[in-house]
Design a protein around this motif. Structure first.
Motif, PDB file in Angstrom:
ATOM      1  N   THR A 188       0.829  -1.222   0.000  1.00 52.41           N
ATOM      2  CA  THR A 188       0.000   0.000   0.000  1.00 52.41           C
ATOM      3  C   THR A 188       0.856   1.262   0.000  1.00 52.41           C
ATOM      4  N   ARG A 189       2.154   1.172   0.285  1.00 52.15           N
ATOM      5  CA  ARG A 189       3.025   2.350   0.215  1.00 52.15           C
ATOM      6  C   ARG A 189       3.954   2.261  -0.994  1.00 52.15           C
ATOM      7  N   SER A 190       4.917   1.360  -0.925  1.00 51.41           N
ATOM      8  CA  SER A 190       5.851   1.197  -2.049  1.00 51.41           C
ATOM      9  C   SER A 190       5.293   0.285  -3.129  1.00 51.41           C
ATOM     10  N   VAL A 191       4.434  -0.657  -2.717  1.00 47.67           N
ATOM     11  CA  VAL A 191       3.852  -1.632  -3.649  1.00 47.67           C
ATOM     12  C   VAL A 191       2.350  -1.673  -3.424  1.00 47.67           C
ATOM     13  N   SER A 192       1.577  -1.582  -4.479  1.00 46.01           N
ATOM     14  CA  SER A 192       0.115  -1.626  -4.331  1.00 46.01           C
ATOM     15  C   SER A 192      -0.342  -3.040  -3.990  1.00 46.01           C
ATOM     16  N   LYS A 193      -1.537  -3.154  -3.431  1.00 46.95           N
ATOM     17  CA  LYS A 193      -2.050  -4.484  -3.066  1.00 46.95           C
ATOM     18  C   LYS A 193      -2.256  -5.379  -4.289  1.00 46.95           C
ATOM     19  N   PRO A 194      -2.805  -4.876  -5.412  1.00 47.88           N
ATOM     20  CA  PRO A 194      -2.915  -5.751  -6.596  1.00 47.88           C
ATOM     21  C   PRO A 194      -1.555  -6.222  -7.103  1.00 47.88           C
ATOM     22  N   ALA A 195      -0.556  -5.326  -7.072  1.00 50.48           N
ATOM     23  CA  ALA A 195       0.781  -5.716  -7.527  1.00 50.48           C
ATOM     24  C   ALA A 195       1.379  -6.770  -6.598  1.00 50.48           C
ATOM     25  N   ALA A 196       1.148  -6.616  -5.295  1.00 51.11           N
ATOM     26  CA  ALA A 196       1.644  -7.596  -4.325  1.00 51.11           C
ATOM     27  C   ALA A 196       0.995  -8.961  -4.557  1.00 51.11           C
ATOM     28  N   MET A 197      -0.302  -8.967  -4.833  1.00 52.11           N
ATOM     29  CA  MET A 197      -0.996 -10.225  -5.105  1.00 52.11           C
ATOM     30  C   MET A 197      -0.447 -10.887  -6.363  1.00 52.11           C
ATOM     31  N   ARG A 198      -0.236 -10.114  -7.419  1.00 50.40           N
ATOM     32  CA  ARG A 198       0.315 -10.682  -8.658  1.00 50.40           C
ATOM     33  C   ARG A 198       1.721 -11.232  -8.435  1.00 50.40           C
ATOM     34  N   LEU A 199       2.526 -10.491  -7.683  1.00 58.68           N
ATOM     35  CA  LEU A 199       3.892 -10.935  -7.403  1.00 58.68           C
ATOM     36  C   LEU A 199       3.889 -12.236  -6.621  1.00 58.68           C
ATOM     37  N   SER A 200       3.013 -12.332  -5.619  1.00 51.68           N
ATOM     38  CA  SER A 200       2.933 -13.554  -4.810  1.00 51.68           C
ATOM     39  C   SER A 200       2.532 -14.750  -5.664  1.00 51.68           C
ATOM     40  N   LEU A 201       1.506 -14.573  -6.511  1.00 54.24           N
ATOM     41  CA  LEU A 201       1.047 -15.675  -7.359  1.00 54.24           C
ATOM     42  C   LEU A 201       2.120 -16.084  -8.361  1.00 54.24           C
ATOM     43  N   CYS A 202       2.858 -15.106  -8.881  1.00 54.99           N
ATOM     44  CA  CYS A 202       3.920 -15.394  -9.859  1.00 54.99           C
ATOM     45  C   CYS A 202       5.048 -16.180  -9.200  1.00 54.99           C
ATOM     46  N   LEU A 203       5.522 -15.707  -8.049  1.00 55.57           N
ATOM     47  CA  LEU A 203       6.613 -16.389  -7.354  1.00 55.57           C
ATOM     48  C   LEU A 203       6.200 -17.806  -6.948  1.00 55.57           C
ATOM     49  N   SER A 204       5.006 -17.927  -6.382  1.00 53.97           N
ATOM     50  CA  SER A 204       4.537 -19.251  -5.952  1.00 53.97           C
ATOM     51  C   SER A 204       4.338 -20.179  -7.137  1.00 53.97           C
ATOM     52  N   GLY A 205       3.802 -19.645  -8.239  1.00 52.75           N
ATOM     53  CA  GLY A 205       3.572 -20.467  -9.423  1.00 52.75           C
ATOM     54  C   GLY A 205       4.862 -21.011 -10.013  1.00 52.75           C
ATOM     55  N   ILE A 206       5.892 -20.148 -10.119  1.00 50.93           N
ATOM     56  CA  ILE A 206       7.183 -20.614 -10.644  1.00 50.93           C
ATOM     57  C   ILE A 206       7.798 -21.623  -9.675  1.00 50.93           C
ATOM     58  N   GLY A 207       7.653 -21.371  -8.366  1.00 50.31           N
ATOM     59  CA  GLY A 207       8.173 -22.308  -7.367  1.00 50.31           C
ATOM     60  C   GLY A 207       7.508 -23.671  -7.462  1.00 50.31           C
ATOM     61  N   ILE A 208       6.189 -23.677  -7.621  1.00 49.36           N
ATOM     62  CA  ILE A 208       5.462 -24.953  -7.772  1.00 49.36           C
ATOM     63  C   ILE A 208       5.929 -25.680  -9.028  1.00 49.36           C
ATOM     64  N   ALA A 209       6.118 -24.934 -10.116  1.00 47.58           N
ATOM     65  CA  ALA A 209       6.578 -25.545 -11.373  1.00 47.58           C
ATOM     66  C   ALA A 209       7.948 -26.199 -11.193  1.00 47.58           C
ATOM     67  N   CYS A 210       8.861 -25.508 -10.496  1.00 55.89           N
ATOM     68  CA  CYS A 210      10.191 -26.082 -10.246  1.00 55.89           C
ATOM     69  C   CYS A 210      10.077 -27.339  -9.380  1.00 55.89           C
TER      70      CYS A 210
END
Length: 311
Positions: A79-101
């Motif tokens: 909510t300050r440096s990173v918006s909540k939608p951006a944080a959600m997208r980042l979390s899903l992206c990191l977790s998705g790549i991690g699951i794939a690995c």
């Protein structure tokens, strides 16, 4: 980088590497098998572990904005440096790549169990951040169990590789038992110290937890009885270390032993120091210092594997 706790991720990557190179490989060498994991398999497991953890840190901050504004207003990022939608997208992206690995590693090892684990862990981190962490004991235990899974995962990956290559002779060796015994010891240590550290963090954050009606241990039991419980966990940890030191570890117990000096100076004394800091703590910064000592002890406990390599 602050949002994904880069220093914690480095520690996690180092933990996977150390458990493999300084614990699992010496056990395999002693049994005349030698190192079994190809570098790319170890890299996949390391990436999966680190990326899933990074996604967990981001989603935790996503759900904790209100609490963090009370407990640590200067450290709020979402909510300050990173918006909540951006944080959600980042979390899903990191977790998705991690699951794939993780699934790629599981396919190469032909292990359905490892694949399921890498799918379940991100789910647990999501539910922990959204609800479990606000429940009495459940949140602390969830994180402690996930911490213990890292050394155990190294054991599981090595055992899966051994079964793939040496299924016919493996039952006639003690190799599987040895891997799970040694890495299980590190897992137990990680479980207990993570549980202790999580409860101390709850003591540090109790103001915000009370404000938002979280059912953490300090909110439910009060500060004094929470300290008593943490003391019991610390004494239990010291008792287990003492039992392993004198009864289980196949090393000399005299003061001249490298193992003894490391256990006393690197683990027992810091834990006793954490116990003293716990009872002296009055304000959040005191509890922060205490839980940092516990975190340092976890790091030193991981490096006990140097003794295994040397001995």
């Amino acid at each position: 980088m602050r949002l994904v706790r880069w220093s914690n991720l480095l520690f996690l990557a180092a933990l996977v590497w150390v458990m493999e190179k300084w614990v699992a490989v010496p056990i395999l060498d002693r049994a005349a098998f030698g190192e079994q994991l190809p570098w790319y398999l170890l890299l996949l497991v390391m990436l999966a572990t680190v990326l899933i953890a990074a996604g967990g840190y981001v989603i935790n901050d996503y759900f904790d904005v209100k609490i963090d504004r009370i407990n640590r207003p200067d450290e709020v990022i979402v909510t300050r440096s990173v918006s909540k939608p951006a944080a959600m997208r980042l979390s899903l992206c990191l977790s998705g790549i991690g699951i794939a690995c993780g699934i790629a590693a599981a396919v190469l090892l032909r292990s359905m169990t490892i694949g399921i684990l890498f799918i379940l862990i991100p789910g647990l981190l999501w539910f922990y951040s959204s609800s479990y962490k606000r429940l009495f004991l459940i949140g602390n235990l969830t994180i402690a169990l996930l911490a213990a899974l890292t050394p155990l995962l190294v054991a599981m990956v090595n055992v899966a590789q051994l079964q793939l290559l040496y299924a016919s002779i493996l039952p006639y060796t003690t190799l599987v038992h040895d891997l799970y015994a040694w890495l299980g010891g590190f897992a137990l240590f990680a479980f207990l110290l993570t549980w202790i550290r999580e409860i101390i963090k709850d003591l540090q954050d109790q103001m915000g937890d009370r404000e938002l009606e979280c059912h953490s241990m300090p909110v439910v039991w009060g500060e004094k009885w929470t300290k008593v419980f943490v003391t019991c966990l610390l004494l239990l940890t010291l008792a287990i270390i003492g039992h392993l030191w004198f009864r289980v570890l196949p090393f000399p117990t005299g003061w001249n032993s490298l193992s003894t000096r490391y256990i006393v100076l690197g683990i027992i004394i810091p834990l006793l120091g954490a116990l003293g800091l716990l009872w002296a703590a009055k304000i959040p910064s005191d509890y922060k210092t205490c839980q940092q000592v516990v975190k340092l002890t976890m790091f030193l406990g991981m490096l006990y594997s140097i003794c295994l390599r040397a001995l």
